[in-house]
Design a protein around this motif. Structure first.
Motif, PDB file in Angstrom:
ATOM      1  N   GLN A  39       1.358 -23.963   7.894  1.00  0.00           N
ATOM      2  CA  GLN A  39       0.038 -24.042   8.506  1.00  0.00           C
ATOM      3  C   GLN A  39      -0.416 -25.495   8.676  1.00  0.00           C
ATOM      4  N   THR A  40      -0.143 -26.332   7.694  1.00  0.00           N
ATOM      5  CA  THR A  40      -0.516 -27.745   7.811  1.00  0.00           C
ATOM      6  C   THR A  40       0.199 -28.382   8.985  1.00  0.00           C
ATOM      7  N   GLU A  43      -1.437 -27.253  12.192  1.00  0.00           N
ATOM      8  CA  GLU A  43      -2.777 -27.814  12.395  1.00  0.00           C
ATOM      9  C   GLU A  43      -2.730 -29.299  12.751  1.00  0.00           C
ATOM     10  N   ARG A  46      -3.090 -30.060  16.269  1.00  0.00           N
ATOM     11  CA  ARG A  46      -4.419 -29.883  16.852  1.00  0.00           C
ATOM     12  C   ARG A  46      -5.377 -31.008  16.461  1.00  0.00           C
ATOM     13  N   GLN A  47      -4.939 -31.858  15.563  1.00  0.00           N
ATOM     14  CA  GLN A  47      -5.839 -32.861  14.984  1.00  0.00           C
ATOM     15  C   GLN A  47      -6.227 -33.915  16.017  1.00  0.00           C
ATOM     16  N   THR A  79      -5.914 -33.526   5.905  1.00  0.00           N
ATOM     17  CA  THR A  79      -5.763 -32.159   6.410  1.00  0.00           C
ATOM     18  C   THR A  79      -5.043 -31.276   5.397  1.00  0.00           C
ATOM     19  N   ILE A 509     -11.852 -27.614   9.257  1.00  0.00           N
ATOM     20  CA  ILE A 509     -10.626 -27.111   9.870  1.00  0.00           C
ATOM     21  C   ILE A 509     -10.595 -25.585   9.862  1.00  0.00           C
ATOM     22  N   VAL A 537      -8.384 -22.238  11.028  1.00  0.00           N
ATOM     23  CA  VAL A 537      -7.677 -21.782   9.836  1.00  0.00           C
ATOM     24  C   VAL A 537      -8.508 -20.723   9.101  1.00  0.00           C
TER      25      VAL A 537
END
Length: 753
Positions: A39-40, A43, A46-47, A79, A509, A537
């Motif tokens: 998941q990190t 993400e 998308r940061q 994150t 997030i 998330v």
């Protein structure tokens, strides 16, 4: 759970560049540690993207179009840290008393994971216990109704969104005070004061595209690799164009020396490095005014000034020029720690540049004469007309991801910065006109008992401020402590004498689902651009509330109903909050919701960038410093200038680990950096443990012990150590004049063996 440090710390110098494989290895360490790798990783893509989320770490500008990976090492750590799979549940608090937890390190507290339930402190067991949200709001409201409004502080850290911040300041003013200190008070208030009096705006004047055309950058007191690593892309491009980057900083910082772009396959494969600084000058802590006076002296002597700009756009140049001419080189060299030749070499590069930018950080603002530092830098820019044209201007680098934006929407203790008349007109009440408490004044009130309640919208206030021991003692005597947070920190472990509440909120997030569907929030970056942010998330717990929902819950618990304010509707649809912001701040936020569709965000505007000076004279002001020494104290036998630092594994009080690889310090944060000559003069040896004591004549004993002496390249008479570990050494009275920013970059200390 194991700590990331041991009894055998390593002090091996690091030879690599900033970025490069060092960054990759650092992320390869922290992301698996947070047990949420897939998941990190998803993400991170998308940061800092327009349809993604704004980084929860620094406030550096977000380019459009973005890089494929628009995140840096520290942003990725932030994150991973926020969406960790680790949890601090009610069972955690059943196992640990607050007395026990106060013995944990900053790292270990936050590494425990995300908070999951609203909690109330139970003094009988010395533990947090679960309490329903309704009970929390009712109890908090009852306490606030019973207290004089002037005795309550509403603190805001720099992470909360524009929407939440607007609600927070409105709640405080409806209650009857402007006690709205924020993290800007601790860091960049010297900028807000200095720039406002000099050029009429409290923020920088540059845009990201100015990096594309600038001929020269003057870079003062800002560690880019740790505090705003994504800026390295712009600095690298500036260097490759052949422009000068002239750095003034007490320590050699790797990000200002050389950089390998982790997103460049050729550089990563070949180990190619791009130099950053074309000149690097290790100025003494607190010696920046002297440096800038020397540059100004060379510019005047060589007639390298913009006469037309000065005549048309500035005021009081003559007394400033007279001061420059009257200042001798001996004094400049003594106070700066640099030679005349070095300063003149920098001045000559600046003098031949057609356009120039000035980038700076807390190395200028966190001194007793921090406001004068900022004003003197403005003077240098005005001398050559370097404000209000492409490729030029002032670029203060903010820390927290929305600290500048919070000020924009009313988080301020100063009436003149608040839209008092607009608030009165729109919401039908009389906002307070009396100045509220800033951070230093709030600390004084906590210590002397005049502050009875402290509500904190994020942050780690008690750990971040000076005079740590006295503040904690005073905190324990308050009637109410309310902490809105995502993770556990030291400030949560100091219970008030009355009620203490720990209220867990959604992270930026995470998906924020309200009555009208998923909600996005907004933030403002260092270059005054407003960006949307949408979390996706799954929340860490079903028991979390969003920050706007928590603020609304508290507000409705103690404020009388107001027909102009529908707190519940605002929580259900954040676009309604943005409509309110637009109505109260139309000059910045007209058509707010509509403008959020603009790719790359929208610029809120800046008068000084258009050479419109909102000052008393109607022109940009030359302001004369009264001293070349920004420290606020004089030299004395055995007295050192302590500057506090972040490590590479840290963001503010959040400690991600114990590896400060750029400085070659691993396994510990208990260090004091000294140069070889000062170690010898003090009769010490590298590796020896010492205690630092504040060298102030106020009859208060402040000490931090068990610090390992590390030989390091710092100027004579200067030493360095980590923040917040050394905050107890900073007297509350040791702050910037006018702005009250704690002077953490030049603290008078002595070494006790």
């Amino acid at each position: 759970m194991t700590e990331q440090h041991d009894d055998r710390p390593d002090f091996t110098p690091y030879d690599g560049p900033s970025g490069g494989w060092g960054s990759v290895r650092s992320l390869a360490d922290i992301i698996p540690r947070e047990k949420n790798v897939a998941q990190t990783t998803a993400e991170l893509l998308r940061q800092n993207k327009h349809d993604g989320f704004a980084c929860v770490s620094c406030a550096w500008s977000k380019p459009y179009p973005p890089h494929p990976a628009e995140f840096c090492e520290n942003g990725a750590k932030a994150t991973a840290w926020e969406i960790t799979s680790q949890r601090v549940t009610p069972d955690f608090f059943r196992q640990h008393t607050l007395t026990e937890l106060r013995g944990w390190s900053d790292y270990r507290l936050e590494e425990a994971g995300r908070l999951t339930h609203p909690m109330k402190y139970d003094a009988t067991s010395d533990k947090y216990v679960v309490a329903p949200w309704e009970e929390a709001f009712k109890a908090i409201g009852a306490r606030l109704k019973a207290l004089p409004p002037k005795s309550v502080v509403f603190y805001a850290s720099g992470r909360a969104s524009l929407e939440t911040s607007f609600m927070w300041q409105l709640m405080a003013r409806l209650y009857g005070n402007q006690n709205l200190p924020d993290s800007s008070n601790m860091c960049h208030e010297s900028t807000s004061v200095g720039l406002k009096t000099s050029i009429g705006v409290p923020v920088g004047t540059t845009k990201l595209e100015d990096f594309d055309t600038t001929d020269c950058i003057l870079h003062f007191g800002q560690n880019v690799a740790t505090n705003s690593p994504r800026m390295l892309h712009q600095l690298r491009d500036v260097h490759k164009r052949g422009a000068d980057i002239i750095v003034f900083n007490p320590l050699k910082e790797r990000g200002l020396e050389r950089f390998t772009d982790p997103q460049n396959p050729i550089e990563m494969a070949t180990g190619k490095e791009t130099p950053i600084a074309t000149q690097y000058h290790q100025v003494k802590a607190g010696g920046d005014i002297a440096v800038m006076m020397g540059i100004a002296k060379w510019l005047l002597a060589n007639d390298a000034i913009d006469h037309d700009f000065i005549a048309e756009h500035t005021h009081d140049f003559a007394p400033f020029a007279a001061k420059v001419q009257a200042t001798g080189w001996d004094e400049i060299e003594r106070e700066s720690g640099l030679t005349r030749a070095a300063i003149e070499r920098a001045a000559a590069a600046y003098g031949r540049a057609k356009t120039a930018m000035a980038i700076y950080g807390m190395g200028l603002t966190q001194h007793v004469k921090g406001v004068d530092n900022v004003r003197m830098l403005v003077n240098l820019m005005l001398m050559r007309g370097n404000i209000g044209k492409p490729g030029a201007g002032l670029c203060p680098v903010r820390g927290h991801s929305n600290v500048q934006g919070q000020r924009t929407v009313g988080i301020t203790e100063k009436t003149e910065l608040a839209p008092v008349e607009k608030l009165k007109e729109r919401y039908g009440f009389s906002p307070p006109n009396e100045k509220g408490l800033d951070t230093v004044e709030a600390c004084r009130g906590i210590i002397d008992g005049t502050v009875k309640a402290f509500l904190s919208l994020g942050g780690n206030f008690a750990r971040a401020v000076p005079e740590t021991e006295l503040v904690e003692d005073g905190w324990a005597r308050m009637d109410l402590s309310v902490q809105i947070a995502t993770k556990l920190n030291r400030s949560h472990l100091i219970p008030a004498a009355g009620d203490t509440w720990l209220l867990p909120c959604l992270g930026r997030i995470e998906r924020d689902l309200q009555a009208t569907g998923p909600q996005r929030v907004t933030v403002e970056d260092s270059t005054s651009v407003i960006h949307p942010s949408l979390g996706k998330v799954e929340p860490a717990s079903p028991h979390l509330l969003s920050e706007p929902a928590i603020v609304a819950g508290i507000a409705q618990s103690f404020l009388p109903p107001n027909p102009a304010i529908d707190w519940d509707a605002w929580v259900g649809d954040y676009s309604l909050i943005r409509d309110e912001i637009a109505a109260v701040f139309p000059h910045f936020f007209a058509r707010f919701n509509e403008r959020l569709q603009e790719k790359g965000g929208f610029w809120k505007g800046n008068k000084a960038s258009g050479r419109e000076w909102d000052t008393e004279s109607g022109k940009a002001e030359f302001l004369v410093p009264d001293t070349l020494n920004a420290t606020g104290f004089t030299e004395a036998e055995g007295r050192f200038r302590l500057l506090t630092l972040r490590s590479n594994d840290q963001f503010n009080t959040t400690i991600y680990g114990y590896s400060d690889r750029f400085r070659g310090i691993n396994g510990t944060r208990q260090v004091v950096l000294m140069n070889r000559a000062d170690i010898a003069r003090a009769g010490l040896t590298a590796g020896q443990k010492v205690t630092l004591a504040t060298d102030a004549e106020d009859n208060h004993d402040r000490r931090v012990g068990d610090l390992i002496v590390v030989e390091y390249d710092v100027p004579d008479g200067c030493i360095a150590a980590y923040y917040p570990e050394c905050n107890p050494l900073i007297p509350l009275s040791h702050h910037a004049e006018e702005s009250h920013v704690p002077a953490a970059k030049s603290v008078p200390v002595k070494i006790v063996i």
